[in-house]
Design a protein around this motif. Structure first.
Motif, short mmCIF file in Angstrom:
data_model
loop_
_atom_site.label_atom_id
_atom_site.label_comp_id
_atom_site.label_asym_id
_atom_site.label_seq_id
_atom_site.Cartn_x
_atom_site.Cartn_y
_atom_site.Cartn_z
N THR A 90 49.75 36.16 41.35
CA THR A 90 50.22 35.76 40.02
C THR A 90 49.39 36.44 38.95
O THR A 90 49.92 36.95 37.95
N ALA A 91 48.08 36.46 39.14
CA ALA A 91 47.21 37.11 38.16
C ALA A 91 47.51 38.60 38.05
O ALA A 91 47.52 39.17 36.95
N SER A 96 46.73 39.90 34.21
CA SER A 96 45.47 39.23 33.93
C SER A 96 44.66 39.14 35.21
O SER A 96 44.32 38.05 35.68
N PRO A 98 41.91 39.18 38.19
CA PRO A 98 40.48 38.88 38.30
C PRO A 98 39.72 40.18 38.52
O PRO A 98 40.31 41.22 38.83
#
Length: 431
Positions: A90-91, A96, A98
């Protein structure tokens, strides 16, 4: 921009800082809740991981020691193990990402193939320090994408009281003396349940652990994938032998029906004394040790081969991360010999470096059993490792979970059940 020490300065940090931090890490200076509202400046690294209490303490120690040597702050975003890949994906999809995340060896190749992972800048300086099977799990022809942080493997844990009347005698104490398949079934058959809901044993192929069924295939001298790793070895006799052997666990009533590959975790069944023996990894010893009964450990059964599963995890940096260089520094810091030793001792797992001797580690839980797990890990065979680190293996593992669950609980004959497994695995292999 803040300045940081060089990679060499960070990687040669003494163990004193890390060891001291392990005792104080409950006050670690980073958030374990991504929604906590903590303010993160541009110099903070974010890392998605799952972690039990002991692992969380050990990761906090690593982060604090890294910061103490001049590295950036690390914000740890902890999610349940079953949700970690979803959180990472999802990130990545929402731009976005990690800076780092923790990943099982069986899932590394999928991210490598997508170009998600950052390549270590100087892998040649590290390779000789790591055991080849684990270095190979993060390496391909294009480079090395992460560090092998630790490993674990399974053994058979035995509830001492529950099998006291079974007349098993002394449990096999060396890998060479491990029970054969026939001896294991004989031992299990002699365990007399003390309650109506008690069974001789359970196998740990639940919770994304379906790949552990391949231990039995490898023990039988078989393969799931062809040597070219691009198709299913459907005519390999070891596949059918392993399926017949493991289906007999259910057909003979030796394991609970609820312990299928989509069932209840085997360790839970051991802790609540539904089973007298369990196949379990060393990382579960802390949880099991709190169950309040005595238990021992012995080696996985063997057939043509002694074979054990490739457990443990890598730490990886994200190519698109805005702090990639600092993230790579943190990876290499975590994989340093002293840092790895402290983490493994605290988290009850095994090192992947050749220069970290498990015998020298002060294990927090069952230090008497850890040498046995070290010996069992000698049976992690390259022939099996290469099959579980292919790029499609996450999907293969999902198919194994579904198709094994159906096979264990159905009345189909063994060749028909195997045909379903072969079809499922073949359906997700990249042509």
């Amino acid at each position: 921009m803040p300045t940081h020490p060089t990679r060499r300065t960070l990687l040669t940090a003494g163990a004193g800082t890390l060891t001291g931090t392990l005792a104080l890490s409950a006050c670690g200076g980073f958030s374990t809740d991504p929604d906590s509202g903590t303010t993160r400046d541009d110099d903070t690294l974010t890392m998605i991981t799952w972690a039990g209490d002991a692992e969380l303490t050990a990761f906090r120690a690593l982060a604090d020691a890294f910061a103490a040597q001049g590295g950036p702050r690390v914000e740890l975003q902890v999610v349940p193990y079953s949700e970690v890949l979803t959180a990472v994906d999802t990130a990545l999809r929402t731009d976005s990402p990690p800076d780092l995340f923790r990943v099982s060896y069986t899932d590394v190749a999928a991210y490598r193939a997508q170009g998600v992972l950052a390549n270590l800048p100087d892998p040649g300086s590290l390779e000789s320090s790591f055991l080849p099977a684990f270095w190979g799990a993060v390496t391909d022809d294009e480079g090395t994408f992460g560090v092998p942080h630790h490993t674990d493997t399974s053994m058979v844990l035995v509830n001492t009281g529950a099998v006291a009347s079974a007349g098993l005698g002394a449990l096999p104490a060396t890998l060479d003396a491990a029970w054969t398949w026939e001896q294991f079934l004989d031992a299990a058959g002699r365990v007399r349940p003390s309650r109506a809901d008690t069974y001789p044993f359970a196998v740990n192929w639940q919770n994304a652990g379906a790949f552990r069924w391949l231990n039995f295939v490898d023990q039988a001298g078989g393969r799931l994938l062809t040597p070219g790793l691009d198709d299913v070895a459907e005519d390999d006799p070891g596949l059918l032998e392993a399926l017949t052997f493991t289906r007999d666990f259910f057909r003979r009533g030796l394991v609970p029906q609820a312990s299928s590959s989509r069932g209840q975790p085997a360790s839970d069944l051991f802790v609540n004394q539904t089973v007298a023996m369990v196949f379990a990894g060393d990382f579960l010893l802390q949880e099991i040790d709190g169950a309040g009964f005595e238990y021992q450990a012995t080696f996985l059964p063997r057939d043509v081969n002694a074979s054990a599963d490739l457990g443990g995890n890598a730490l990886v940096a994200v190519e698109a991360g805005s702090r990639k260089e600092a993230a790579l520094d943190f990876l290499e810091f975590c994989a340093g010999a002293e840092q790895m030793g402290a983490f493994c001792a605290a988290a009850t797992v095994l090192p992947t470096r050749t220069d970290v001797d498990p015998a020298d580690l002060d294990y927090a839980v069952r230090p008497d059993l850890m040498p046995l797990f070290v010996e069992q890990a000698r049976a992690i065979r390259t022939e099996l490792v290469e099959q579980v680190v292919v790029p499609d293996f996450s999907a293969v593992n999902g198919q194994l979970a579904d198709r094994l669950d159906a096979a264990f609980l159905s009345g189909d004959d063994d060749p028909a059940a195997l045909a379903q497994i072969v079809a499922g695995v073949r359906s997700v292999l990249t042509p």
